[in-house]
Write a protein that holds these residues in place. Sequence first.
Motif: not given
Lengths: 411, 219
Positions: B20, B12, A193, A13, B1, A24-25, A288-289, A28, B16, A349, B5, A16-17, A20-21, A9, B8-9
């Motif tokens: 879920f 999402a 992003v 998740f 930006m 969405l990007i 951060l990412f 947009q 989700t 799933f 950014a 899926l996240y 989805t991210l 699971l 959107v995180f």
Amino acid sequence: MEWLTVVYLVYTFIALYILTLFVLIYLQNKDRMYEIPPIKKQYKLSIVIPCFNAEKVIGETIETLLKSNYPGLKQIIVSDDCSTDNSYKIAKMYEKRYPGKVKAVRTPKNTGRAAGAKNYGARFVRTELIGFTDDDSRPRNDAISNMIGFFNDSQVGGVTSRVLVQNRNNFLEKSQAIEYKIISFTRKLLGFVDSVYVTNGPLSIYRKKAFEECCGFSMTNWTEDIELTWHLVAKGYKIRMALSAKVYTIAPTTFKQWFRQRLRWNVGGLQTINAYKSAFFRCGMLGLFIIPFFVVSWALAIFGLLLITYRIVRMVLIKYLTASYSIEAQTAILSMSDLDLTPSILIFFGTALFILGFTYNLLALAYSKEQDFKKHNLFQILGYMILYLTAYPAILIISVFNYIKGKKTWN
Amino acid sequence: MLKSAKNVFWEALLVTATVFFFGIILGMAFENSRVDKINDYYTISEISMMDILALNDIMQMENISCENLVQANIDFADRIYEEAKLLEKYEAAGKISDDFKLAHKKYDLMRTFLWANSIKTFDKCKNGFNSVVYLYEYETEDLGQKATQNVWSKILGDLKEEVGGQVILIPIAVDSDLVSLNLMTRDFNISEYPVVIINNKHVITELSNAETLKAYLQE
């Protein structure tokens, strides 16, 4: 709930996240996918071609760059890393034919790394922008001009292009053709992003000031292009991706070549993570990412492979023991009750994720239509998703071993 | 930006989490419908069980033919054998709900009841039927034991198909932690599984093939 269910699971998740991210990007920014910012300033640009034993391809690469429609392209510098074939002679021949436009230089001794030849060639650059292209890459004639406009933003330190595969004959090449398109599409989305994590070798352009601030390409990293990108982001520069700037490259044709390339990419990735571990949750989007995304992807892929291997080995062992005993007991090895088709929530799933992933890939491919090539058929896409991608976590594990082994040697 | 950014995180994450959450709810509803189905079967079986117990008691008071009692036991055993197979399938596919475990335990209790009752019936109607009690560990992690249990299940299933009308087959998972079941296994001095008990006297711990079982049944 069993721990294994919890693990599945959590995987669901996260997958899926991420999907989805990206969706969405995309939603947009879909109008900006192929954006080509107008060129407000005619930046002067030099392109460095690191070259090693490329006598068969170097001439064509120079010719391709000479056809570029960007008037600011002042010089093409072929930086030969002491090739043992005629590469340097060919480059010198072009220097004579195009005086001032083409320059051939040679490293004092073989550096053994593309980074060495790139850095050496960069010493001869006197323009505001510096670009690099591999000795076997073919940028389209409008590729550079489609990238320059991004430098209107003074914070932009580097712009990268869309790499596409030129050779598409066998399954491996076709799979890489699909992979490169999906990677480019995803990288464009990440650009929205501020999270482009690599400026590719086939064609990337940097602001020279930013390039020098980072002291050029790392000589110790196997993926100098990833390292430089992270360095630029850590220094506060933005990286942009020009989806409309196409460059064709020759992808590995055999499994051995492909395996070695991916090993190099992944070991380089690990070196970069290690080098920038202090930037975790710092340095803007890098901490951060980009770094967490890299680390989580690695961890999930490796743990997932180990988990699946454990499950498969266990299942095979049980089946083997059952079959051996069944033969001994003169009873059926397989019966209808063994074929359990009762669906579970995890199967739902998993199926939903596969369909979503497949749809995302179709979307990425639909965005990468090429006039010169046939469309990928459904079998190729499924083959890529089921066979090609499944092999990847194994490479990650081998890369980790190589990295740990190599780290001791490098130290 | 960076500001957009970050948005959107979070967006999402929200999407989700919502998808879920509904997925889990849907999954729970799906599994609960299976639990309900099993519970419905159980209720009907429970009534049959009470019926058999009543029959047993009546038999002590009146002179009822063994045939009726034996047939009732066999029919009941067959029914819960099929229901248990369905339950095991659902339980294997049940990932969220813990209710299957409870249903499993209830069925194990019912089968223990049936076993105890079959002992009583066997005492009264010695030549009317054979009883085969199969004791196994459902949650074992031992691969060898799992494989052995797989084969034993097949052998017993084949046996049941071959001589179904004369055999009461009662498979019971012993890891349900039932006091009554523990007491019965202790009575038979059983400490290792799987085990097959034939006609409440032969405790078989090594099973080479179906013929071995048949030989015991013919004794």
